[in-house]
Write an enzyme that holds these catalytic residues in place. Structure first.
Site, PDB file in Angstrom:
ATOM      1  N   LYS A 126       0.720  -1.264   0.166  1.00 41.88           N
ATOM      2  CA  LYS A 126       0.017   0.371   0.392  1.00 41.88           C
ATOM      3  C   LYS A 126       0.661   1.239   0.010  1.00 41.88           C
ATOM      4  CE  LYS A 126      -3.228  -3.845   0.617  1.00 41.88           C
ATOM      5  NZ  LYS A 126      -3.951  -4.003  -0.357  1.00 41.88           N
TER       6      LYS A 126
HETATM    7  C1  LIG Z   1      -4.470  -5.546   0.728  1.00 38.58           C
HETATM    8  C2  LIG Z   1      -6.436  -5.316   0.428  1.00 38.58           C
HETATM    9  C3  LIG Z   1      -6.773  -5.744   2.082  1.00 38.58           C
HETATM   10  C4  LIG Z   1      -5.955  -5.609   2.955  1.00 38.58           C
HETATM   11  O1  LIG Z   1      -5.111  -5.966   3.631  1.00 38.58           O
HETATM   12  P1  LIG Z   1      -4.318  -6.471   4.975  1.00 38.58           P
HETATM   13  O2  LIG Z   1      -3.925  -5.562   5.332  1.00 38.58           O
HETATM   14  O3  LIG Z   1      -3.431  -6.826   4.321  1.00 38.58           O
HETATM   15  O4  LIG Z   1      -5.135  -7.379   5.890  1.00 38.58           O
HETATM   16  C5  LIG Z   1      -8.395  -5.924   1.686  1.00 38.58           C
HETATM   17  N1  LIG Z   1      -9.100  -5.162   0.794  1.00 38.58           N
HETATM   18  C6  LIG Z   1      -7.809  -4.555  -0.198  1.00 38.58           C
HETATM   19  C7  LIG Z   1      -9.045  -3.988  -1.415  1.00 38.58           C
HETATM   20  C8  LIG Z   1      -7.194  -4.534  -0.265  1.00 38.58           C
HETATM   21  O5  LIG Z   1      -6.425  -4.210  -1.717  1.00 38.58           O
END
Ligand SMILES: *Cc1c(COP(=O)(O)O)cnc(C)c1O
Length: 373
Positions: free
Chosen positions: A179
């Site tokens: 992210k």
């Molecule tokens: C990355 C992501 C998640 C999960 O996030 P984590 O912190 O890895 O649990 C959930 N929803 C979307 C749309 C994502 O891109």
């Protein structure tokens, strides 16, 4: 090899983690509180509650929203699978709806899928591009549904002038390295609802009525109670201290990403075989990913293009997945979502990270021009 993404961290994050380790307070203490305060101030939300990742954030959001056995929650199939999984965790039913060409939920398609069992809409701001929040807020109001936002990729993005995290009462963020900013793993829930915030704080720590920080600060002895069955979804202070340093870099990172995206948009706009993403008026994206759609008439297929880029030393990824075609959701079949399937099968994500060498940005552009121009 040009990677697809790269976290931006340096000595500041390392120093903060080092200081926290030596401080003797390692989990859900003062650094978590400071990170939450910083995050709330940044997004404009009243409360921010830190948790172990965005998937656990979504799970807790489902619980406080009162979603349970047999309830239907409408969400995109085209999302990371954690979106749908969070609905399953509370024994509710994910109802997959179509997306538009920005990979975000299509409000008209969602309307058609509302039934008397529908309890909520789980709105994803896919790859950082905000969804049309007002359209969904209006729909939720009219149909008496709850709106939950999966803003895993959406930190720093904005909709109609306000940051993601400030618009509704349950907005979930991720700090996974893929992210915009990262704490290794980590998550945050923002809310303007004090009762939600209080219950989220209980649930993330075993349902404990008094958290460690409060007990530590208390002048009297305090015995905690466990008022409901909770979870261990804590964030550590080591992670939070890294998160604080990352928040200080957030606007710089987003500015840098937007500058690279602008170059891509300008340099690739005349290639007939591809469709570029578009930031409409009122929308502000952090460009968590830059996704290109390969049109059916393009002279190379999506997979051929990925292979050619790889041979040129450029990483790419297939477009966002569709959950309904994964084995975990096969039991639902047949589900037909032609728009989502087409977008998934014909899109690629190209390298975009900060700081990315200008020469690497142009290397990607030249390669795409060479192969599809
Ligand atoms: C990355 C992501 C998640 C999960 O996030 P984590 O912190 O890895 O649990 C959930 N929803 C979307 C749309 C994502 O891109």
């Amino acid at each position: 090899m040009i990677p697809i993404a790269k976290p931006y961290m340096n000595a500041e994050e390392a120093q903060r983690a080092y200081d926290t380790i030596l401080s003797g307070w390692i989990t859900q203490g003062p650094m978590v509180k400071a990170f939450e305060d910083k995050f709330a101030a940044y997004t404009g939300a009243v409360h921010a509650v830190a948790v172990s990742n965005c998937t656990t954030a979504l799970h807790l959001a489902m619980i406080v929203a009162g979603i349970g056995e047999g309830d239907e929650v409408i969400c995109p199939s085209m999302s990371y699978i954690a979106t749908a999984n969070s609905i399953k965790y509370v024994n509710a039913i994910p109802v997959f709806a179509e997306v538009n060409e920005h990979y975000n939920l299509d409000v008209e398609d969602v309307k058609k899928r509302i039934t008397p069992k529908t309890k909520a809409i789980l709105l994803v701001h896919q790859i950082g591009m905000p969804a049309d929040i007002d359209a969904f807020k209006d729909l939720c109001k009219e149909k008496n549904l709850l709106l939950i936002e999966d803003a895993a990729c959406g930190i720093g993005s904005a909709y109609k002038g306000a940051k993601i995290g400030s618009h509704s009462d349950l907005v979930c963020f991720s700090f996974h390295p893929r992210k915009i900013v990262t704490t290794g793993d980590g998550g945050m829930i923002t809310t303007n609802n004090a009762a939600f915030a209080e219950r989220l704080r209980l649930l993330r720590q075993h349902g404990m009525s008094v958290n460690d920080r409060e007990r530590h600060l208390s002048k009297k002895i305090v015995f905690e109670e466990h008022v409901e069955v909770g979870y261990n979804y804590r964030m550590t202070d080591i992670q939070a201290s890294v998160g604080i340093a990352q928040m200080d870099k957030l606007d710089e990172i987003i500015g840098g990403r937007r500058a690279i995206a602008d170059i891509y948009l300008k340099e690739l706009k005349d290639i007939a075989g591809i469709r570029l993403p578009h930031e409409a008026d009122g929308y502000f994206t952090n460009w968590q990913s830059f996704s290109i759609y390969i049109k059916p008439e393009c002279k190379v297929s999506r997979n051929e293009l990925m292979e050619l880029l790889l041979e040129d030393g450029i990483s790419s990824r297939r477009g966002i997945m569709t959950s309904h075609r994964e084995k975990a959701y096969e039991y639902m079949s047949p589900v037909s979502l032609p728009v989502s399937e087409d977008l998934c099968d014909r899109s690629i994500i190209i390298p975009l990270y900060y700081p990315m060498e200008q020469s690497d940005v142009y290397k990607v552009i030249e390669a795409i021009k060479k192969f599809v121009g």
